[in-house]
Design a protein around this motif. Structure first.
Motif, PDB file in Angstrom:
ATOM      1  N   GLU A  15       0.839  -1.205   0.000  1.00 14.16           N
ATOM      2  CA  GLU A  15       0.000   0.000   0.000  1.00 14.16           C
ATOM      3  C   GLU A  15       0.873   1.253   0.000  1.00 14.16           C
ATOM      4  O   GLU A  15       0.604   2.219  -0.713  1.00 14.16           O
ATOM      5  CB  GLU A  15      -0.936   0.006   1.219  1.00 14.16           C
ATOM      6  N   THR A  16       1.912   1.215   0.814  1.00  8.59           N
ATOM      7  CA  THR A  16       2.804   2.373   0.888  1.00  8.59           C
ATOM      8  C   THR A  16       3.492   2.599  -0.453  1.00  8.59           C
ATOM      9  O   THR A  16       3.582   3.738  -0.944  1.00  8.59           O
ATOM     10  CB  THR A  16       3.835   2.159   2.006  1.00  8.59           C
ATOM     11  N   ALA A  17       3.952   1.527  -1.072  1.00 11.55           N
ATOM     12  CA  ALA A  17       4.635   1.649  -2.372  1.00 11.55           C
ATOM     13  C   ALA A  17       3.686   2.221  -3.426  1.00 11.55           C
ATOM     14  O   ALA A  17       4.067   3.100  -4.211  1.00 11.55           O
ATOM     15  CB  ALA A  17       5.162   0.288  -2.814  1.00 11.55           C
ATOM     16  N   LEU A  18       2.441   1.745  -3.426  1.00 12.77           N
ATOM     17  CA  LEU A  18       1.467   2.230  -4.415  1.00 12.77           C
ATOM     18  C   LEU A  18       1.146   3.706  -4.174  1.00 12.77           C
ATOM     19  O   LEU A  18       1.016   4.484  -5.120  1.00 12.77           O
ATOM     20  CB  LEU A  18       0.183   1.402  -4.341  1.00 12.77           C
ATOM     21  N   ALA A  19       1.016   4.072  -2.902  1.00 12.15           N
ATOM     22  CA  ALA A  19       0.666   5.449  -2.572  1.00 12.15           C
ATOM     23  C   ALA A  19       1.788   6.396  -2.976  1.00 12.15           C
ATOM     24  O   ALA A  19       1.535   7.572  -3.279  1.00 12.15           O
ATOM     25  CB  ALA A  19       0.361   5.571  -1.079  1.00 12.15           C
ATOM     26  N   GLN A  20       3.011   5.881  -3.008  1.00 19.29           N
ATOM     27  CA  GLN A  20       4.139   6.748  -3.359  1.00 19.29           C
ATOM     28  C   GLN A  20       4.124   7.171  -4.821  1.00 19.29           C
ATOM     29  O   GLN A  20       4.923   8.003  -5.255  1.00 19.29           O
ATOM     30  CB  GLN A  20       5.468   6.067  -3.015  1.00 19.29           C
ATOM     31  N   LYS A  21       3.225   6.571  -5.575  1.00 20.16           N
ATOM     32  CA  LYS A  21       3.061   6.944  -6.975  1.00 20.16           C
ATOM     33  C   LYS A  21       2.673   8.419  -7.124  1.00 20.16           C
ATOM     34  O   LYS A  21       2.839   9.007  -8.190  1.00 20.16           O
ATOM     35  CB  LYS A  21       1.935   6.073  -7.550  1.00 20.16           C
ATOM     36  N   SER A  22       2.116   9.012  -6.066  1.00 20.50           N
ATOM     37  CA  SER A  22       1.551  10.353  -6.208  1.00 20.50           C
ATOM     38  C   SER A  22       1.524  11.065  -4.865  1.00 20.50           C
ATOM     39  O   SER A  22       1.592  10.436  -3.807  1.00 20.50           O
ATOM     40  CB  SER A  22       0.121  10.229  -6.751  1.00 20.50           C
ATOM     41  N   ASP A  23       1.440  12.392  -4.915  1.00 18.74           N
ATOM     42  CA  ASP A  23       1.212  13.160  -3.692  1.00 18.74           C
ATOM     43  C   ASP A  23      -0.254  13.092  -3.263  1.00 18.74           C
ATOM     44  O   ASP A  23      -0.601  13.451  -2.148  1.00 18.74           O
ATOM     45  CB  ASP A  23       1.557  14.639  -3.922  1.00 18.74           C
ATOM     46  N   LYS A  24      -1.099  12.668  -4.204  1.00 20.07           N
ATOM     47  CA  LYS A  24      -2.532  12.602  -3.923  1.00 20.07           C
ATOM     48  C   LYS A  24      -2.907  11.189  -3.498  1.00 20.07           C
ATOM     49  O   LYS A  24      -2.137  10.252  -3.697  1.00 20.07           O
ATOM     50  CB  LYS A  24      -3.308  12.938  -5.194  1.00 20.07           C
ATOM     51  N   PRO A  25      -4.101  11.024  -2.963  1.00 23.77           N
ATOM     52  CA  PRO A  25      -4.582   9.654  -2.741  1.00 23.77           C
ATOM     53  C   PRO A  25      -4.629   8.903  -4.070  1.00 23.77           C
ATOM     54  O   PRO A  25      -4.809   9.522  -5.121  1.00 23.77           O
ATOM     55  CB  PRO A  25      -5.996   9.862  -2.180  1.00 23.77           C
ATOM     56  N   VAL A  26      -4.443   7.604  -4.010  1.00 26.95           N
ATOM     57  CA  VAL A  26      -4.443   6.778  -5.226  1.00 26.95           C
ATOM     58  C   VAL A  26      -5.641   5.833  -5.187  1.00 26.95           C
ATOM     59  O   VAL A  26      -5.933   5.241  -4.148  1.00 26.95           O
ATOM     60  CB  VAL A  26      -3.122   5.974  -5.318  1.00 26.95           C
ATOM     61  N   LEU A  27      -6.341   5.759  -6.310  1.00 31.21           N
ATOM     62  CA  LEU A  27      -7.519   4.891  -6.412  1.00 31.21           C
ATOM     63  C   LEU A  27      -7.137   3.613  -7.141  1.00 31.21           C
ATOM     64  O   LEU A  27      -6.721   3.662  -8.306  1.00 31.21           O
ATOM     65  CB  LEU A  27      -8.630   5.626  -7.167  1.00 31.21           C
ATOM     66  N   ILE A  28      -7.273   2.489  -6.451  1.00 29.89           N
ATOM     67  CA  ILE A  28      -6.995   1.189  -7.068  1.00 29.89           C
ATOM     68  C   ILE A  28      -8.338   0.515  -7.325  1.00 29.89           C
ATOM     69  O   ILE A  28      -9.144   0.386  -6.392  1.00 29.89           O
ATOM     70  CB  ILE A  28      -6.152   0.279  -6.147  1.00 29.89           C
TER      71      ILE A  28
END
Lengths: 431, 431
Positions: free
Chosen positions: B306-319
């Motif tokens: 989850e942390t790695a995926l969230a690092q994709k952006s400064d914003k929340p990420v929608l999976i």
């Protein structure tokens, strides 16, 4: 391409195409003309399907649609004074999303047991829809009033280690080897937060495992509980007055249409403005005895007594200074007459009974400890609560307002079971 | 006669007498001068007690007042740029309401266990006060956004007869001979109300009897769950985006001072505006594997993923579009790839994990019945839920947002236990 519209605001599209997505509430078949009453959650609109104005398939769908079928329909929005809401839809297309099975709730009279078993469907009736809207407005009014008057929402726990008032009416659950009980009030915890925030409120579900079946009791109900530091009984009464009046006037302002659906006589509600009449317990007992009620000083008021007291006025009535023995252990005694507590109940008009109970809490450590012992409460579990009197104790007061009783009163309902979507009552856990 | 004032708005009384009722937070003794820091729930103000300006008794009280003593003080409001809040009080009188016992929480470092045991007092610290204010703002923002966008609050029951997802993590209680479980979600009930009201939300405490001790889990937590009729996965994602952005921006607008107390870096929060990046589960897994995460298609994301995926952006990420097998029984399958569900999770930035889970629900009766059987759920208990697909079923979707995780993220907290006044965790039921 027609845009999505909602019944409530369909007038904005007068003369234009609009698409409504909803459920068929009722239908009148006149051969080439089908009159459909369709509800979409925001209101009910009449749609007219005329065979010559729409594709054959769409007209056939209009003919086939059964009660409660989900349908998407498009048509021209026309003003029509005779129509409910003032507009109707001249259909150009109609699609059935799901053709409903024969609907179990029909216009004939159903018994309450049947309706309660079908509560998940009963909620769709105009009456239940109206009650749900009023309930939501009552809750919003509660929150707005407190938020706008300097109270901070602090959610209190549902799972608690010890009882606030007795243990016989508690739901118990295993908490990894310990016993936890479902909270009957958040007040004790709110008394801790006032020393951080000054004025707080909690607002959550509360639980009473009472083996009673009355039209005023639920086993699970919602309560809003403001609590204030540096506030005495008078402050508490003043808050209660302003609060109740605001709730009622807000519902009158914003949910007039729903009160009409409920055929609620609103003239009495319009009178609910501060100040409310105030009556001491002593005065109330004297008045009741004069009226022939068989009651001793110290007795609780039953439903007949509450109704008689409420008849004193068109407004809610505030009864204050109940006998100390009849109230909770934390109630501050009246310094002039310790057999009385600095407590207050608010009785709704029209026989709807107590909607508020509250008062001033004990501020003194020694007195509170004495009370904890007198009531044989587990001292260790109340250690933190006693602490609040050791570190910056203040006179403080607050109350709890029961949402369901307030909704029952404002809506004019005979039974509290209709005030919440899925009521929990004795032997009623489904749906 | 000085009027009652509050620290937050004391500037309105500049040059006048004002009375503040609060608690002593800190004191500096300079002999004839006592500098008192006093908090009243709305803020902290410096009060200066000068021996020659007040009665001897009042000055003595100022000298004697201990930390957290409740005090009522009156003085002249003076603008002072050096003072916290910009004003100070030149005292003319001071009264101790209750002289506090030696306060157990001192400036020295206390262990978390000690602080949790004294949670009822810990709440008074500037940091906990700030978190409680932010939490209240988050909740108000949630309600305002939904109320103002046509959603109707419908409270769902806490006591429920059957499990929404599995039974191993349920708190159970005796309900007059039946078993009742504390709700983990109100969603199923909200699916019933959408057919009455179109768009609804529930907002209440939810419960998970999980024997886990992580910094992201509580056993009792609050969840807001909007649900919409005639809405698909895209509508759900769009709502989630607008909702989360509104909550964050509202807190930034209205609770800037509290975020400063928390030393929260707000530059990242300011970036939380729609649209948020969207990533399918397939894409997410591919990305993680590229980064060296050991993960098979079908696996759940753990905290590191989850942390790695969230690092994709400064914003929340929608999976979106998780494997059907990993989601709840009621999730609508993707018509093009039934092994995928029309589901969505929203991951907060900065490693705060999942704050939203939701998606589109199964609309078809037969498919839902199949799923109920596959998951070995008690069919009779789900009869009413199945009914919703027989009487006007529609495509519908919604999600749940966890309040505590959202507060932890917005406040920048390491552990979720600080996000609620009295957290319930494994072996933590007191106070």
């Amino acid at each position: 391409m027609a845009g999505r519209a909602y019944v409530e605001t369909v007038g904005q599209h007068e003369g234009e195409q609009a698409t409504i997505k909803g459920w068929l509430y009722n239908k009148t078949d006149k051969g080439k003309l089908q009159f459909l009453l369709v509800r979409d959650g925001t209101g009910i609109i009449q749609a007219v399907a005329f065979r010559d104005d729409m594709p054959a398939e769409a007209f056939k769908a209009a003919q086939q649609a059964t009660q409660e079928s989900s349908i998407i329909m498009t048509g021209i929005v026309r003003a029509d004074k005779r129509a409910p809401g003032g507009y109707e839809l001249a259909l150009t297309s109609l699609e059935i999303v799901q053709l409903a099975d024969p609907y179990p709730i029909t216009p004939k009279d159903h018994g309450v047991g049947f309706l309660m078993d079908h509560r998940h469907l009963w909620l769709r009736s105009a009456r239940q829809h109206a009650i749900l809207k009023v309930r939501a407005e009552v809750i919003r009014a509660c929150r707005d009033y407190l938020d706008d008057n300097g109270f901070v929402l602090v959610d209190t726990p549902i799972l608690t280690p010890a009882a606030c008032e007795g243990t016989s009416t508690l739901f118990e659950t295993d908490y990894f080897g310990e016993s936890a009980y479902l909270a009957q009030s958040g007040q004790l915890y709110s008394e801790a937060s006032i020393a951080s925030l000054g004025k707080v409120y909690c607002f959550g579900p509360t639980f009473r495992a009472e083996k009673s079946k009355t039209r005023r009791h639920l086993l699970e109900f919602w309560m809003v509980e403001p609590e204030m530091a540096y506030a005495d009984l008078d402050d508490c009464i003043e808050l209660a007055e302003g609060f109740v009046a605001y709730i009622v006037q807000t519902v009158l302002d914003r949910q007039k249409a729903q009160l009409e659906v409920l055929e609620r006589d609103t003239t009495l509600l319009e009178k609910v403005t501060p100040p409310f009449p105030r009556l001491s317990y002593d005065e109330a007992v004297a008045m009741l005895r004069e009226q022939g009620h068989d009651m001793e000083w110290g007795d609780d008021f039953g439903a007949p007594e509450e109704t008689a007291l409420a008849q004193k006025s068109d407004k809610p009535v505030l009864i204050h200074r109940f006998p100390t023995q009849s109230k909770a252990f934390y109630m501050e005694p009246d310094p002039e007459r310790p057999e009385l507590s600095l407590s207050v109940d608010c009785l709704a008009p029209e026989g709807y009974g107590e909607i508020i109970g509250g008062g001033q809490r004990i501020a003194d450590y020694d007195l509170l400890l004495t009370r904890v012992k007198e009531h044989k409460l587990p001292e260790e579990a109340f250690r933190w609560y006693l602490d609040l009197r050791r570190y910056g104790s203040t006179p403080h007061s607050g109350f709890g307002l029961g949402i369901e009783r307030t909704v029952a009163w404002i809506c004019g309902l005979e039974h509290i079971r209709e005030t919440i979507s899925f009521p929990r009552m004795l032997h009623r856990l489904y749906p």
